[in-house]
Design a protein around this motif. Structure first.
Motif, PDB file in Angstrom:
ATOM      1  N   LYS A  30       0.858  -1.196   0.000  1.00  0.00           N
ATOM      2  CA  LYS A  30       0.000   0.000   0.000  1.00  0.00           C
ATOM      3  C   LYS A  30       0.887   1.236   0.000  1.00  0.00           C
ATOM      4  CE  LYS A  30      -3.576  -2.375   2.647  1.00  0.00           C
ATOM      5  NZ  LYS A  30      -4.023  -2.658   4.002  1.00  0.00           N
ATOM      6  N   VAL A  31       0.279   2.374  -0.273  1.00  0.00           N
ATOM      7  CA  VAL A  31       1.014   3.642  -0.159  1.00  0.00           C
ATOM      8  C   VAL A  31       1.457   3.807   1.295  1.00  0.00           C
ATOM      9  CG1 VAL A  31       0.805   6.152  -0.265  1.00  0.00           C
ATOM     10  CG2 VAL A  31      -0.156   4.740  -2.077  1.00  0.00           C
ATOM     11  N   GLY A  32       2.747   4.084   1.503  1.00  0.00           N
ATOM     12  CA  GLY A  32       3.300   4.216   2.857  1.00  0.00           C
ATOM     13  C   GLY A  32       4.024   2.977   3.330  1.00  0.00           C
ATOM     14  N   SER A  33       3.951   1.863   2.575  1.00  0.00           N
ATOM     15  CA  SER A  33       4.623   0.622   2.978  1.00  0.00           C
ATOM     16  C   SER A  33       6.136   0.773   2.875  1.00  0.00           C
ATOM     17  CB  SER A  33       4.194  -0.541   2.082  1.00  0.00           C
ATOM     18  OG  SER A  33       2.855  -0.889   2.296  1.00  0.00           O
ATOM     19  N   ARG A  34       6.842   0.128   3.821  1.00  0.00           N
ATOM     20  CA  ARG A  34       8.295  -0.047   3.690  1.00  0.00           C
ATOM     21  C   ARG A  34       8.525  -1.350   2.940  1.00  0.00           C
ATOM     22  NH1 ARG A  34      11.830   0.014   8.947  1.00  0.00           N
ATOM     23  NH2 ARG A  34      10.120  -1.202   9.762  1.00  0.00           N
ATOM     24  N   VAL A  35       9.382  -1.310   1.938  1.00  0.00           N
ATOM     25  CA  VAL A  35       9.624  -2.505   1.129  1.00  0.00           C
ATOM     26  C   VAL A  35      11.126  -2.685   0.940  1.00  0.00           C
ATOM     27  CG1 VAL A  35       7.423  -2.463  -0.111  1.00  0.00           C
ATOM     28  CG2 VAL A  35       9.348  -1.122  -0.982  1.00  0.00           C
ATOM     29  N   VAL A  36      11.520  -3.905   0.591  1.00  0.00           N
ATOM     30  CA  VAL A  36      12.899  -4.189   0.188  1.00  0.00           C
ATOM     31  C   VAL A  36      12.873  -4.442  -1.313  1.00  0.00           C
ATOM     32  CG1 VAL A  36      14.871  -5.743   0.448  1.00  0.00           C
ATOM     33  CG2 VAL A  36      13.499  -5.128   2.442  1.00  0.00           C
ATOM     34  N   VAL A  37      13.771  -3.744  -2.033  1.00  0.00           N
ATOM     35  CA  VAL A  37      13.780  -3.833  -3.492  1.00  0.00           C
ATOM     36  C   VAL A  37      15.188  -4.142  -3.988  1.00  0.00           C
ATOM     37  CG1 VAL A  37      11.853  -2.220  -3.770  1.00  0.00           C
ATOM     38  CG2 VAL A  37      14.193  -1.333  -3.750  1.00  0.00           C
ATOM     39  N   PRO A  38      15.297  -4.798  -5.168  1.00  0.00           N
ATOM     40  CA  PRO A  38      16.619  -4.953  -5.793  1.00  0.00           C
ATOM     41  C   PRO A  38      17.023  -3.626  -6.427  1.00  0.00           C
ATOM     42  CG  PRO A  38      14.927  -5.917  -7.190  1.00  0.00           C
ATOM     43  CD  PRO A  38      14.225  -5.437  -5.960  1.00  0.00           C
ATOM     44  N   PHE A  39      18.268  -3.221  -6.227  1.00  0.00           N
ATOM     45  CA  PHE A  39      18.750  -1.963  -6.805  1.00  0.00           C
ATOM     46  C   PHE A  39      20.186  -2.205  -7.256  1.00  0.00           C
ATOM     47  CE2 PHE A  39      20.100   2.468  -6.972  1.00  0.00           C
ATOM     48  CZ  PHE A  39      18.977   3.081  -7.507  1.00  0.00           C
ATOM     49  N   GLY A  40      20.358  -2.428  -8.560  1.00  0.00           N
ATOM     50  CA  GLY A  40      21.668  -2.874  -9.044  1.00  0.00           C
ATOM     51  C   GLY A  40      21.972  -4.227  -8.406  1.00  0.00           C
ATOM     52  N   PRO A  41      23.194  -4.418  -7.907  1.00  0.00           N
ATOM     53  CA  PRO A  41      23.527  -5.702  -7.266  1.00  0.00           C
ATOM     54  C   PRO A  41      23.041  -5.789  -5.816  1.00  0.00           C
ATOM     55  CG  PRO A  41      25.445  -4.269  -7.260  1.00  0.00           C
ATOM     56  CD  PRO A  41      24.366  -3.514  -7.985  1.00  0.00           C
ATOM     57  N   ARG A  42      22.508  -4.678  -5.315  1.00  0.00           N
ATOM     58  CA  ARG A  42      22.171  -4.603  -3.892  1.00  0.00           C
ATOM     59  C   ARG A  42      20.689  -4.802  -3.641  1.00  0.00           C
ATOM     60  NH1 ARG A  42      24.429   0.956  -1.677  1.00  0.00           N
ATOM     61  NH2 ARG A  42      23.880   1.763  -3.730  1.00  0.00           N
ATOM     62  N   LYS A  43      20.398  -4.954  -2.335  1.00  0.00           N
ATOM     63  CA  LYS A  43      19.006  -4.885  -1.877  1.00  0.00           C
ATOM     64  C   LYS A  43      18.905  -3.644  -1.005  1.00  0.00           C
ATOM     65  CE  LYS A  43      18.633  -9.913  -1.740  1.00  0.00           C
ATOM     66  NZ  LYS A  43      18.645 -11.075  -0.833  1.00  0.00           N
ATOM     67  N   LEU A  44      17.872  -2.843  -1.249  1.00  0.00           N
ATOM     68  CA  LEU A  44      17.689  -1.605  -0.495  1.00  0.00           C
ATOM     69  C   LEU A  44      16.290  -1.547   0.089  1.00  0.00           C
ATOM     70  CD1 LEU A  44      19.223   1.197  -2.759  1.00  0.00           C
ATOM     71  CD2 LEU A  44      20.213   0.225  -0.694  1.00  0.00           C
ATOM     72  N   GLN A  45      16.179  -0.784   1.175  1.00  0.00           N
ATOM     73  CA  GLN A  45      14.855  -0.476   1.687  1.00  0.00           C
ATOM     74  C   GLN A  45      14.313   0.728   0.910  1.00  0.00           C
ATOM     75  OE1 GLN A  45      13.676  -0.753   6.021  1.00  0.00           O
ATOM     76  NE2 GLN A  45      13.614   1.447   5.780  1.00  0.00           N
ATOM     77  N   GLY A  46      13.013   0.781   0.772  1.00  0.00           N
ATOM     78  CA  GLY A  46      12.389   1.920   0.112  1.00  0.00           C
ATOM     79  C   GLY A  46      10.996   2.147   0.664  1.00  0.00           C
ATOM     80  N   PHE A  47      10.370   3.241   0.232  1.00  0.00           N
ATOM     81  CA  PHE A  47       9.009   3.564   0.652  1.00  0.00           C
ATOM     82  C   PHE A  47       8.118   3.657  -0.580  1.00  0.00           C
ATOM     83  CE2 PHE A  47      11.689   5.079   4.046  1.00  0.00           C
ATOM     84  CZ  PHE A  47      10.972   4.779   5.193  1.00  0.00           C
ATOM     85  N   VAL A  48       6.968   3.017  -0.505  1.00  0.00           N
ATOM     86  CA  VAL A  48       5.997   3.098  -1.599  1.00  0.00           C
ATOM     87  C   VAL A  48       5.255   4.423  -1.474  1.00  0.00           C
ATOM     88  CG1 VAL A  48       3.967   2.053  -2.666  1.00  0.00           C
ATOM     89  CG2 VAL A  48       5.751   0.592  -1.680  1.00  0.00           C
TER      90      VAL A  48
END
Length: 799
Positions: A30-48
């Motif tokens: 949902k909007v406002g969720s914290r997610v883990v995403v692939p970013f290049g070779p890394r995994k990063l946290q992000g916000f939807v």
């Protein structure tokens, strides 16, 4: 479905939305969720920050990997607010999104070395715990890791860790009927004392179960071993239950208190207007200007009651942690378990639990300091900012937001009134009220009908001093003695902590300075340290001059520690409490000191400016200001305003109940208008005079201001970059914009960085916001050369 994500990298290149495909296994995005995403070779946290059904991206979108929380930590309102703030405060959006969460919820990243080849998997090196590359500092091991990576026997994996932990306690559930427990009890041998005690508690309190372990241990005196044995025998079933840490455990509830308090006519008029806006869902801003002791807090509490009656929630901000205990006490007495508190004095666990209570809708009133303005509170019906003039509402590091601006935005979003309260409103707020932007509400009388305390100025150039330290005049000393004889209390303020301001060698003139900052070190006698109050550097107090080895060194200036020592010598019978940064480092220390003073376990409360505001002690009849000039000559355009505010506020701590109050202000500048008008507590006259001064100097509120600071370890580089930025400003702004600088900051070196500043003063510059964003983006490019650029919109301090 497509998730629009802001990733956890604060940089120009990543300060935009990245799109990810939401796999069917992750339906709760949902909007406002914290997610883990692939970013290049890394995994990063992000916000939807948005969800859409389609994307303009022509390639294949990568999948979201993980949703961190069951409930999105940010509400849609806060997500929208982050976009607005990013435009106004010149911070990257991810920095603002992270600032909205408790510290413990910010991502922790680990680089783990994992084996790939069968040969590597069998190595003893990989047989223990995962290998965290951030912790490797041995040269041989670093070389070995490089070989493994080069030969492709191992790879680096990026792990996103969530530090936030819930607290759980054991709960015990019954597994049998009451009759069965009675049968078991009768079958036990005579000396099975502990088991019999447990079974008797079950039989006698059968309907009270399930019970928590701490209740069984404390109330029924049943130990953990007996409970474990009962679980093994299937007499009880153990279950882990999530519980909240409770920072309000020491505060009382008394919901009937409001029925006993009657408002005076002025309070009723103010409350009527605020209540009207609450009922009509009107986003109106009120400036509640009331002299000290006029009952502003009671107006706030009645207005909060109105918001709750209208089935809406309330948010209340106070400027400092030191004010929080007394304010929380009053709010908790009135609204009980519906209150949550947010401030930096809480432990990380308490802050996390209070924040989750708010997010889950389990609380209706939030009280807190500056960052509480981001509380994930829904359906807000009222926002209150107490002591709205305070500079602590402005964040002085990235993101540089002002809580008042955020509150104004949330007031509009929620269609609710915002109440700004103060005895000495900031000139900007008062000017807006004069123009009709805010609605001015005035409280001109003390709530108990008592007069304001009599204020006397003591000219330190022409007085005798008690003791040998030249801090306490005989007039102030005699006034304190008079209060001690009457069993009354005294508050003394000196806005400077420590024992002495600097060390001077009388032989060679050497002054001991901080190696990282362009500042002298302050002596702290209780810890035997010389400390820098800016970077935290400390060293032992020298016995000889570090420059010429002479023993003719002196420690000059004064601070709260020295005054306390002098008072203890002059008044050995007096009990003294000191309240400053040094005595309030430990959790709960603010409340402990204030509770002790409130219970009359001390005669004198000595402190810095943290004791000047909001405190209400009925037995305090004397307030003394040791030195009113500490902030008067700072190189800031608002130094006089801050001095007037501080003196007026601290004077208001005296005579708040039935006893008459007296205030003694010691100063070397009794003729200065800020001190003279603080003596008469004449805000109107001060406002008119200071507005004239500001108009003559082209300063706020007549002009808007932006402060651009350039920092580098190399002073020439900082100066060169500052002049480049000035040329860019000159080429793009109108001729009537005023650009001051570049010039070295008042404290030219801090934490081994040289600072240069440019101050822009303007009335209307439509292009300025875009121009400053260009400067912010360019700063990302020059960061690799050790240059940092900071942009502060409407700075509280220009130093």
């Amino acid at each position: 479905m497509i998730a629009q994500v802001i990733v956890d990298i604060a940089a120009k290149q990543t300060d935009r939305i990245f799109e990810y495909h939401i796999p069917s296994e992750l339906p709760d995005v949902k909007v406002g969720s914290r997610v883990v995403v692939p970013f290049g070779p890394r995994k990063l946290q992000g916000f939807v920050v948005g969800i859409s059904e389609s994307s303009n991206f022509s390639g294949k979108l990568r999948d979201l990997l993980l949703v961190v929380d069951e409930m999105p930590p940010l509400t849609p309102e806060l997500v929208e607010l982050s976009a607005e703030l990013a435009r106004e405060v010149f911070s990257y959006r991810i920095t603002i999104l992270k600032a909205m969460l408790p510290r413990v919820m910010r991502a922790n990243y680990r680089k783990i070395l994992s084996p790939i080849s069968e040969k590597a998997k069998k190595m003893p090196y990989f047989q223990g715990n995962p290998i965290d590359l951030n912790r490797i500092n041995d040269i041989k091991e670093i070389s070995f890791v490089h070989k493994l990576l080069k030969s492709q026997d191992a790879k680096i994996e990026y792990i996103v860790e969530n530090k936030a932990k819930t607290k759980t306690e054991n709960q015990y559930i019954l597994t049998k009927s009451k009759e069965e427990y009675l049968t078991i009890y009768n079958s036990l041998r005579h000396n099975a004392t502990n088991q019999k005690r447990l079974l008797m508690d079950i039989i006698q309190n059968y309907t009270s179960y399930p019970k928590m372990q701490n209740i069984l241990e404390n109330d029924a005196q049943i130990n953990a071993a007996t409970l474990a044995n009962a679980v093994n025998k299937n007499w009880l079933q153990k279950k882990k239950i999530e519980v909240y840490r409770n920072p309000l455990a020491g505060f009382k509830d008394n919901k009937n208190i409001s029925k006993n308090i009657k408002l005076n006519d002025e309070q009723k008029i103010a409350l009527k207007q605020i209540n009207s806006s609450i009922k009509n869902k009107e986003s109106k801003t009120y400036l509640l200007e009331g002299i000290t002791g006029s009952g502003k807090t009671e107006v706030y509490l009645h207005a909060i009651s109105q918001a709750l009656e209208n089935r809406r929630n309330a948010l209340m901000l106070v400027p400092e942690i030191s004010l929080t205990p007394q304010m929380v006490s009053q709010v908790k007495e009135r609204f009980g378990q519906e209150v949550a508190v947010l401030h930096s004095g809480l432990s990380e666990g308490e802050l996390y639990d209070e924040w989750r209570r708010i997010r889950r809708g389990e609380t209706r009133v939030v009280v807190g300091a500056r960052s509480a303005v981001f509380a994930p509170l829904k359906n807000i019906g009222l926002i209150v900012i107490d002591e709205e003039h305070e500079s602590s509402y402005k964040q002085d590091s990235d993101p540089r937001y002002h809580a008042r601006d955020v509150a104004l935005w949330r007031s509009k979003y929620n269609n609710c009134p915002l109440v700004l309260g103060s005895a000495t409103p900031s000139l900007g707020s008062r000017a807006r009220a004069q123009k009709g932007v805010y609605t001015l509400l005035k409280l001109t009388k003390r709530a108990n009908q008592k007069k304001l305390p009599q204020v006397k100025l003591i000219d330190l150039k022409h007085v005798e001093f008690a003791g040998g330290q030249f801090d306490i005049s005989t007039d102030l000393f005699n006034a304190i003695k008079k209060r001690l004889a009457k069993n009354e209390q005294t508050i003394l303020m000196l806005n400077r902590r420590g024992f002495a301001n600097f060390m001077l060698c009388r032989e060679c003139g050497f002054v001991l300075k901080c190696p990282n900052c362009d500042l002298s070190l302050t002596m702290h006698k209780d810890t035997n340290q010389m400390q820098c109050h800016y970077c935290g550097y400390s060293e032992k107090i020298p016995q000889l001059c570090p420059n010429c080895q002479s023993n003719k060194i002196r420690f000059l200036g004064t601070g709260t520690q020295k005054v306390q020592e002098e008072l203890e010598e002059l008044l050995p019978e007096a009990k003294i409490l000191r309240m400053d940064v040094d005595t309030t480092r430990r959790k709960g220390s603010y409340k402990k000191i204030l509770d002790k003073f409130g219970n009359h376990e001390a005669d004198i409360l000595l402190g810095t400016q943290m004791i000047a505001k909001g405190l209400d002690f009925p037995n305090v009849t004397l307030v003394g200001v040791i030195n009113a000039d500490t902030g008067l000559w700072l190189p800031d355009y608002n130094a006089s305003e801050k001095t007037f505010e501080l003196l007026t506020q601290v004077a208001g701590r005296a005579g708040r109940a039935d006893k008459t109050g007296e205030v003694l202000i010691q100063t070397y500048n009794p003729e200065h208008y800020a001190i003279q008008l603080a003596q008469s507590q004449n805000y109107e006259q001060f406002y008119n005079y200071e507005m004239h001064v500001r108009h003559e100097g082209d300063y706020p509120p007549y002009f808007y201001t932006v402060l651009i600071s350039i920092a580098s370890k190399n002073e020439q580089n900082a100066a060169r970059q500052a002049f480049k930025i000035k040329r860019k400003l000159q080429n793009n702004l109108h001729a009537n914009a005023i650009i001051l600088g570049p010039t070295p900051s008042a404290i030219s070196r801090l934490k081994n960085q040289y600072y240069y500043q440019i101050l822009v003063k303007y009335k209307k510059e439509e292009n300025l916001n875009n121009l400053l964003h260009q400067i912010q983006d360019s700063a990302q490019e020059i960061k690799k050369y050790g240059l940092n650029v900071y942009i502060d919109n409407e700075p509280e301090r220009i130093m």
